[in-house]
Motif scaffolding. Structure first.
Motif, mmCIF file in Angstrom:
data_model
loop_
_atom_site.group_PDB
_atom_site.id
_atom_site.type_symbol
_atom_site.label_atom_id
_atom_site.label_comp_id
_atom_site.label_asym_id
_atom_site.label_seq_id
_atom_site.Cartn_x
_atom_site.Cartn_y
_atom_site.Cartn_z
ATOM 1 N N VAL A 148 32.781 -4.084 -8.694
ATOM 2 C CA VAL A 148 31.868 -2.999 -8.335
ATOM 3 C C VAL A 148 30.455 -3.520 -8.539
ATOM 4 C CG1 VAL A 148 33.419 -1.078 -8.821
ATOM 5 C CG2 VAL A 148 31.975 -1.953 -10.647
ATOM 6 N N GLU A 149 29.560 -3.075 -7.699
ATOM 7 C CA GLU A 149 28.166 -3.495 -7.791
ATOM 8 C C GLU A 149 27.260 -2.281 -7.794
ATOM 9 O OE1 GLU A 149 28.389 -7.834 -5.560
ATOM 10 O OE2 GLU A 149 27.440 -6.160 -4.519
ATOM 11 N N GLY A 150 26.101 -2.470 -8.342
ATOM 12 C CA GLY A 150 25.093 -1.433 -8.313
ATOM 13 C C GLY A 150 23.734 -2.066 -8.121
ATOM 14 N N TYR A 151 22.783 -1.262 -7.678
ATOM 15 C CA TYR A 151 21.446 -1.822 -7.499
ATOM 16 C C TYR A 151 20.394 -0.751 -7.744
ATOM 17 C CZ TYR A 151 21.620 0.237 -2.751
ATOM 18 O OH TYR A 151 21.720 1.085 -1.673
ATOM 19 N N GLY A 152 19.185 -1.225 -7.913
ATOM 20 C CA GLY A 152 18.048 -0.357 -8.155
ATOM 21 C C GLY A 152 16.814 -1.226 -8.302
ATOM 22 N N TYR A 153 15.806 -0.714 -8.976
ATOM 23 C CA TYR A 153 14.639 -1.535 -9.287
ATOM 24 C C TYR A 153 14.917 -2.257 -10.599
ATOM 25 C CZ TYR A 153 11.842 1.128 -5.861
ATOM 26 O OH TYR A 153 11.343 1.712 -4.723
ATOM 27 N N PHE A 319 8.658 -4.845 -10.506
ATOM 28 C CA PHE A 319 9.948 -4.367 -10.002
ATOM 29 C C PHE A 319 10.478 -5.259 -8.885
ATOM 30 C CE2 PHE A 319 7.831 -0.188 -11.118
ATOM 31 C CZ PHE A 319 8.571 0.035 -12.282
ATOM 32 N N LEU A 320 11.789 -5.442 -8.887
ATOM 33 C CA LEU A 320 12.486 -6.117 -7.795
ATOM 34 C C LEU A 320 13.685 -5.271 -7.418
ATOM 35 C CD1 LEU A 320 13.319 -8.533 -5.958
ATOM 36 C CD2 LEU A 320 14.508 -9.491 -7.946
ATOM 37 N N GLN A 321 13.732 -4.803 -6.164
ATOM 38 C CA GLN A 321 14.901 -4.049 -5.721
ATOM 39 C C GLN A 321 16.020 -5.033 -5.433
ATOM 40 O OE1 GLN A 321 14.474 -0.841 -2.747
ATOM 41 N NE2 GLN A 321 16.391 -1.542 -1.849
ATOM 42 N N GLN A 322 17.006 -5.051 -6.313
ATOM 43 C CA GLN A 322 18.133 -5.974 -6.206
ATOM 44 C C GLN A 322 19.328 -5.377 -6.925
ATOM 45 O OE1 GLN A 322 19.554 -8.468 -5.029
ATOM 46 N NE2 GLN A 322 18.072 -9.861 -4.078
ATOM 47 N N GLY A 323 20.429 -6.132 -6.942
ATOM 48 C CA GLY A 323 21.637 -5.668 -7.592
ATOM 49 C C GLY A 323 22.100 -6.602 -8.677
ATOM 50 N N ASN A 324 23.123 -6.191 -9.410
ATOM 51 C CA ASN A 324 23.582 -6.998 -10.539
ATOM 52 C C ASN A 324 24.191 -8.329 -10.093
ATOM 53 O OD1 ASN A 324 25.832 -5.104 -9.681
ATOM 54 N ND2 ASN A 324 26.973 -6.435 -11.063
ATOM 55 N N SER A 431 23.820 -2.616 -17.761
ATOM 56 C CA SER A 431 22.961 -1.548 -17.261
ATOM 57 C C SER A 431 23.699 -0.708 -16.228
ATOM 58 C CB SER A 431 21.686 -2.137 -16.655
ATOM 59 O OG SER A 431 20.827 -1.122 -16.180
ATOM 60 N N ILE A 432 24.434 -1.373 -15.318
ATOM 61 C CA ILE A 432 25.216 -0.655 -14.312
ATOM 62 C C ILE A 432 26.265 0.228 -14.993
ATOM 63 C CG2 ILE A 432 26.874 -0.902 -12.419
ATOM 64 C CD1 ILE A 432 24.020 -1.633 -11.645
ATOM 65 N N ILE A 433 26.940 -0.333 -15.983
ATOM 66 C CA ILE A 433 27.990 0.416 -16.679
ATOM 67 C C ILE A 433 27.413 1.636 -17.386
ATOM 68 C CG2 ILE A 433 29.656 0.278 -18.587
ATOM 69 C CD1 ILE A 433 30.176 -2.636 -17.710
ATOM 70 N N SER A 434 26.162 1.547 -17.857
ATOM 71 C CA SER A 434 25.550 2.704 -18.518
ATOM 72 C C SER A 434 25.394 3.871 -17.548
ATOM 73 C CB SER A 434 24.185 2.316 -19.113
ATOM 74 O OG SER A 434 23.199 2.133 -18.101
ATOM 75 N N TYR A 435 25.120 3.570 -16.270
ATOM 76 C CA TYR A 435 25.040 4.631 -15.261
ATOM 77 C C TYR A 435 26.437 5.164 -14.928
ATOM 78 C CZ TYR A 435 20.091 3.645 -14.367
ATOM 79 O OH TYR A 435 18.721 3.505 -14.492
#
Length: 494
Positions: A148-153, A319-324, A431-435
């Motif tokens: 699973v992947e997630g992304y944000g700033y 900030f960089l908009q990217q994913g884990n 960080s992704i897992i925290s969400y």
């Protein structure tokens, strides 16, 4: 006569023995013939690590493995098509969910797992959660989720400490929960601070935070607020488009069955997307200084994939908009930055009225996209021996020990079946897992949309008609939105 019959019987028996021996020899020769397992890996970010894993498998099992990985930021689909039409087509290849499944399903190149006779694999396939299975009808199952992947700033906590002193961690937490208007104010004040530092105050969540009077540490290198890969259409096509689609469509499956009424509901979210894109591209930083909208912003030599990552790691941007998935690349450049990086949501000027999926605007802006992006599928057109080798490899790769060693340890990825029994130390994955733990996530509807729509009708037009211009006229934005919605309706009617 009896003697003749006896001779004939003996001759026939000897012939049978010779034929049986020959047939057995042929079978043994066939069984002994070595199988080469060819794998196409579309995740360029883990190319080195993936090929090392394949080498380990070869050393452990004696099965020859040829792995082919695309380069970082490279579109894999054309390369995959070339590989699939060659004489050495891969037995395992990775695809991007429902976006790419129809092409390979229609050509008969993807194996339904129900056709696999290996009982261990059947048990494994049946344990893939229904919500994560690669299926166009909910009945078939075609793929093994890679992760699973997630992304944000992405933001480096040390940068915030250099900007806000002891309040750095509190600012990071406040950015996760702040409103869009607060975020806009934050961006503009930081941008002004980069040009002329002073002890300005920034309000987030009803609390004021004071910037350092002068730039120190990593803040000294800041050239802009956002890194921006203007030459990479997927950054403002696939991923940014996906966020506004989530306001109306809750999954890739829902997007694949989108109605005309839902398309019309995307109008205001698409305006919100453009408003946020205007904010980001007005505050870009780069390796050589502040970025400006115009031809340079879509120049791959200055604002490409690698350059945006480098600008973030070097401290040129906040900030960089990217994913884990980018963790491996960041760690290769500067391991310290990798250990300090985490995500805040990509903020959008969304209202409660825009969101049709049961979330409030506040909840939406506190969530990040998390989903299964890539699946490993088995080529139904290769030999049975190659299919069996593919099954064995996928079982080996997904054993708990190897998931921990390779997928978690080397790839810095989050297993699709992650739980507390896995040791995950990578900062971005944590960080992704925290969400995930808080249920603060949205999905991947863009993968159920026609790819030419979000890559060409949206990203292509954004690149040509907006990123090339310093100023954007309201009438041009309105025309863009109208054309994008009309383009989607037209593509879905074909």
């Amino acid at each position: 006569m009896k003697k003749t019959f006896k001779v004939l019987c003996i001759s026939f028996f000897m012939a049978c023995m010779v034929f049986s021996s020959f047939a057995r020899g042929q079978k043994e020769e066939s069984l002994a013939k070595p199988v080469t397992l060819r794998i196409f890996n579309a995740k360029g970010e883990n190319a080195v690590e993936f090929e090392k894993m394949c080498a380990d498998y070869e050393n452990q099992t004696g099965v020859k493995v040829e792995a082919f990985s695309v380069g970082s930021g490279t579109s894999a689909i054309d390369l995959l098509r070339a590989q699939m039409s060659s004489k050495t087509a891969p037995a395992i290849y990775s695809i991007r969910g429902l976006t790419e499944l129809p092409e390979w399903k229609e050509s008969g190149s993807v194996l339904d797992f129900s056709a696999v006779s290996n009982p261990t694999f059947q048990k494994f396939a049946n344990e893939i959660p229904l919500s994560m299975r690669l299926s166009s009808d909910g009945k078939e199952s075609f793929g093994v989720p890679f992760n699973v992947e997630g992304y944000g700033y992405m933001v480096d906590s040390q940068m915030l400490k250099d900007l806000f002193g002891n309040d750095g961690n509190a600012v990071l937490d406040a950015l996760r929960y702040c409103s869009y208007d607060e975020f806009v104010s934050f961006v503009k004040i930081i941008d002004a601070y980069i040009a002329k530092p002073s002890a300005q105050k920034i309000s987030l969540g009803g609390k004021a935070y004071t910037l350092a009077a002068s730039k120190t540490g990593r803040a000294e290198k800041l050239t802009g607020v956002f890194a921006f890969a203007g030459s990479e259409k997927w950054t403002y096509g696939d991923h940014s488009v996906n966020i506004f689609l989530n306001m109306v469509l809750e999954s890739a499956g829902a997007a694949a069955k989108v109605s005309e009424a839902q398309i019309n509901q995307l109008r205001d979210p698409l305006f919100a997307y453009m408003k946020n894109l205007d904010l980001v591209t007005s505050h870009v930083g780069g390796l050589k200084g502040k970025g400006q909208r115009g031809p340079d912003l879509i120049n791959s030599a200055n604002f490409g994939y690698d350059q945006s990552v480098q600008a973030y790691v070097d401290g040129n941007v906040l900030f960089l908009q990217q994913g884990n998935w980018i963790a491996v690349n960041i760690e290769a450049i500067d391991p310290a930055v990798a250990t300090r990086s985490s995500f805040i949501p990509v903020k959008m000027p969304v209202t409660d009225a825009m969101v049709k999926t049961g979330m409030t605007a506040k909840q939406f802006n506190e969530a990040i996209p998390i989903y299964v992006p890539n699946y490993y599928v088995i080529n139904a057109k290769v030999s049975k021996a190659e299919q069996d080798a593919a099954v064995d490899f996928l079982l080996w790769m997904n054993s708990k020990e190897n998931v921990q060693k390779y997928i978690v340890g080397d790839f810095k990825a989050i297993p699709y079946n992650a739980d507390s029994s896995f040791t995950i130390t990578d900062s971005l994955s944590k960080s992704i897992i925290s969400y995930l733990d808080k249920g603060a996530f949205i999905s991947n509807p863009y993968m159920g949309m026609p790819k030419p729509w979000y890559r060409d009708d949206i990203a292509g037009n954004v690149m040509e008609k907006f990123l090339n211009k310093k100023d954007w006229a309201d009438k041009d934005i309105e025309a863009f939105v109208d054309n994008a919605l009309a383009g989607l309706k037209a593509k879905l009617q074909k």
